[in-house]
Design a protein around this motif. Structure first.
Motif, PDB file in Angstrom:
ATOM      1  N   GLY A 190       0.803  -1.219   0.000  1.00  0.00           N
ATOM      2  CA  GLY A 190       0.000   0.000   0.000  1.00  0.00           C
ATOM      3  C   GLY A 190       0.833   1.265   0.000  1.00  0.00           C
ATOM      4  O   GLY A 190       0.394   2.274  -0.535  1.00  0.00           O
ATOM      5  N   SER A 196      11.755   3.825  -2.029  1.00  0.00           N
ATOM      6  CA  SER A 196      12.154   5.051  -1.326  1.00  0.00           C
ATOM      7  C   SER A 196      13.661   5.199  -1.219  1.00  0.00           C
ATOM      8  O   SER A 196      14.176   6.320  -1.277  1.00  0.00           O
ATOM      9  CB  SER A 196      11.512   5.082   0.065  1.00  0.00           C
ATOM     10  N   ASP A 201       9.780  -7.466  -2.177  1.00  0.00           N
ATOM     11  CA  ASP A 201       9.283  -6.096  -2.338  1.00  0.00           C
ATOM     12  C   ASP A 201       8.916  -5.496  -0.986  1.00  0.00           C
ATOM     13  O   ASP A 201       8.023  -5.992  -0.307  1.00  0.00           O
ATOM     14  CB  ASP A 201       8.035  -6.150  -3.243  1.00  0.00           C
TER      15      ASP A 201
END
Ligand code: DX5
Ligand code: ZN
Length: 222
Positions: A147, A204, A181
């Motif tokens: 998410g 990120s 992931d």
């Protein structure tokens, strides 16, 4: 298979410059581009759909690895294949008809040799899809709850990957790629690779750095 496949996730890039950002990470050494599609239903966030995948397709030539975090992904498989996905991954938790989904990806994407992937949330056991192993080219282990980018790596996934490698190694017809992931950084990628992963999504840490090349190299060599 040798070396790590590094796939920056565009979720953490500057969306206003997504095509240039994709080009920049490819020039900096990215092997694939990872595209996170979120529907606000399967996950509590909305990202983008097939038109953005198509825009990225026009800007780079490396494989596009499309991660569908959407309910009933069977509704949109053809759209994402038409948009240029090379790997198309669905969540086992999001479809009632996993085998049908995987078969449809391979059949509809046959002329471009589109690969079918399954992804599983951190709490989902691998036996949820082992009956369809022959229909899978890639397994995407989530090491965060999907998410959002920028979350902390959940270490319990390491044992799951190790057990899965024991299960799939030495299969007579080869094995699917193992991808991880979420929360991947230079300081933990080594242990994820040691557990048996071939491919790594990093969002990120790449787009939050001011030197994409140095960060991708650190992910490759740490
Ligand atoms: C999470 C996504 C990931 C995410 C990874 O739902 O599937 O691909 O963007 O981002 P980082 O590397 O920041 O955890
Ligand atoms: Zn992802």
């Amino acid at each position: 298979m040798s070396g790590r496949i590094i796939a920056p996730s565009m979720l953490s890039c500057d969306f206003g410059r997504i095509a240039e950002e994709a080009q920049a990470v490819v020039e900096a050494g990215a092997d694939w581009i990872h595209l996170d599609v979120m529907d606000g239903c399967f996950v509590p966030n909305i990202s983008f759909g097939a038109p953005i995948v198509e825009a990225v397709r026009r800007s780079v030539s490396v494989p596009l690895d499309v991660h569908l975090m959407i309910e009933q992904p069977e509704r949109y498989l053809e759209d994402f294949i038409d948009a240029g996905a090379d790997y198309l991954t669905v969540h086992v938790e999001a479809t009632r008809h996993l085998h049908r989904c995987l078969s449809h990806i391979r059949e509809y994407g046959d002329s471009r040799n589109v690969k079918a992937g399954v992804s599983l949330n951190p709490h989902t056991p691998t036996h949820a899809f082992t009956d369809v192993l022959d229909d899978i080219d890639l397994v995407l282990f989530m090491s965060v709850n999907p998410g959002f980018g920028g979350q902390k790596f959940i270490p319990q996934v390491l044992e799951k990957i190790k057990e899965f490698r024991v299960l799939i190694d030495n299969r007579p017809n080869g094995r699917p790629l193992v991808m991880v992931d979420g929360g991947i950084k230079p300081h933990n990628i080594g242990q994820v690779a040691d557990a048996g992963a071939d491919a790594f999504v990093a969002g990120s840490v790449v787009f939050g750095s001011d030197d994409y090349r140095a960060t991708i190299e650190a992910l490759r060599n740490s």
